[in-house]
Scaffold this motif. Structure first.
Motif, PDB file in Angstrom:
ATOM      1  N   THR A  93      27.325  41.128  18.743  1.00 10.74           N
ATOM      2  CA  THR A  93      28.307  40.180  19.274  1.00 10.74           C
ATOM      3  C   THR A  93      27.895  39.685  20.650  1.00 10.74           C
ATOM      4  OG1 THR A  93      30.085  41.249  18.042  1.00 10.74           O
ATOM      5  CG2 THR A  93      30.737  39.864  19.893  1.00 10.74           C
ATOM      6  N   GLU A  94      27.404  40.605  21.492  1.00  7.03           N
ATOM      7  CA  GLU A  94      26.942  40.217  22.828  1.00  7.03           C
ATOM      8  C   GLU A  94      25.750  39.259  22.745  1.00  7.03           C
ATOM      9  OE1 GLU A  94      26.047  43.910  24.760  1.00  7.03           O
ATOM     10  OE2 GLU A  94      28.149  44.547  24.774  1.00  7.03           O
ATOM     11  N   SER A  97      27.785  35.452  19.011  1.00  9.91           N
ATOM     12  CA  SER A  97      29.062  35.726  18.340  1.00  9.91           C
ATOM     13  C   SER A  97      29.000  35.515  16.828  1.00  9.91           C
ATOM     14  CB  SER A  97      30.170  34.864  18.944  1.00  9.91           C
ATOM     15  OG  SER A  97      29.900  33.486  18.743  1.00  9.91           O
ATOM     16  N   LYS A  98      27.993  34.811  16.340  1.00 12.41           N
ATOM     17  CA  LYS A  98      27.861  34.573  14.892  1.00 12.41           C
ATOM     18  C   LYS A  98      27.106  35.689  14.172  1.00 12.41           C
ATOM     19  CE  LYS A  98      28.095  29.601  15.396  1.00 12.41           C
ATOM     20  NZ  LYS A  98      27.468  28.314  15.153  1.00 12.41           N
TER      21      LYS A  98
END
Length: 133
Positions: A93-94, A97-98
Motif C-alpha cells: 500500500t505504501e 495504493s493499487k
C-alpha cells in the motif's frame, strides 16, 4: 523445463526470486522469464525487511518492475518463520495504493486456475556489486 510445463498448460511460479542468488546477480533473468509468461511470488517477510535491507530493496524493485504477481507467506515452518502477510500488504500500500488489490486478485486467480493479468513489465536495473546472502 519451463517450455515443457507451458506445453502442458501449467504456468510456472518462481518462488522468492528476491532471495535467489542467480536472479539477484542477474535480475534480467527474471525479466526474461516474465516475458515468457512465468509468474513469480515475493515472500512477505522479504517485503517487510526480515531478511535485511538488500533483500527488501530487491523485492520492492521486482514489484515495481511488474516481475512478481503474488505475495506468499513462506510460513511452511511456523516455528522458525513469521507470518507477515498483513505487514507485507501494508508495504504494498505504501508503494502504490493499487498494489494490494492487484496482488490479492492475482492470488485468487492463480488458485482458481484463471489467467493472471501481469500488466506491464520493466527491465530491472543491474544488480549492485555487493551481495552477502
Amino acid at each position: 523445463m519451463i517450455f515443457q510445463l507451458s506445453c502442458e498448460g501449467i504456468t510456472p511460479v518462481i518462488a522468492h526470486p528476491e532471495r535467489n542468488a542467480q536472479i539477484i546477480a542477474e535480475p534480467q533473468r527474471l525479466y526474461k522469464l516474465a516475458e515468457d509468461g512465468v509468474l513469480a511470488q515475493v515472500t512477505a517477510t522479504s517485503l517487510v525487511g526480515t531478511f535485511g535491507d538488500q533483500v527488501q530493496r530487491t523485492a520492492k524493485e521486482f514489484v515495481k518492475c511488474g516481475l512478481v504477481q503474488v505475495v506468499a507467506s513462506d510460513a511452511h515452518t511456523l516455528k522458525n518463520r513469521g507470518f507477515a502477510m498483513t505487514k507485507a500488504y501494508e508495504v504494498l500500500t505504501e508503494m502504490n495504493s493499487k498494489y494490494p488489490e492487484r496482488f490479492a486478485t492475482n492470488a485468487r486467480d492463480l488458485l482458481n486456475g484463471e489467467q493472471i493479468d501481469t500488466g506491464e513489465i520493466v527491465m530491472p536495473r543491474k544488480q549492485r556489486k555487493h551481495w552477502l546472502f
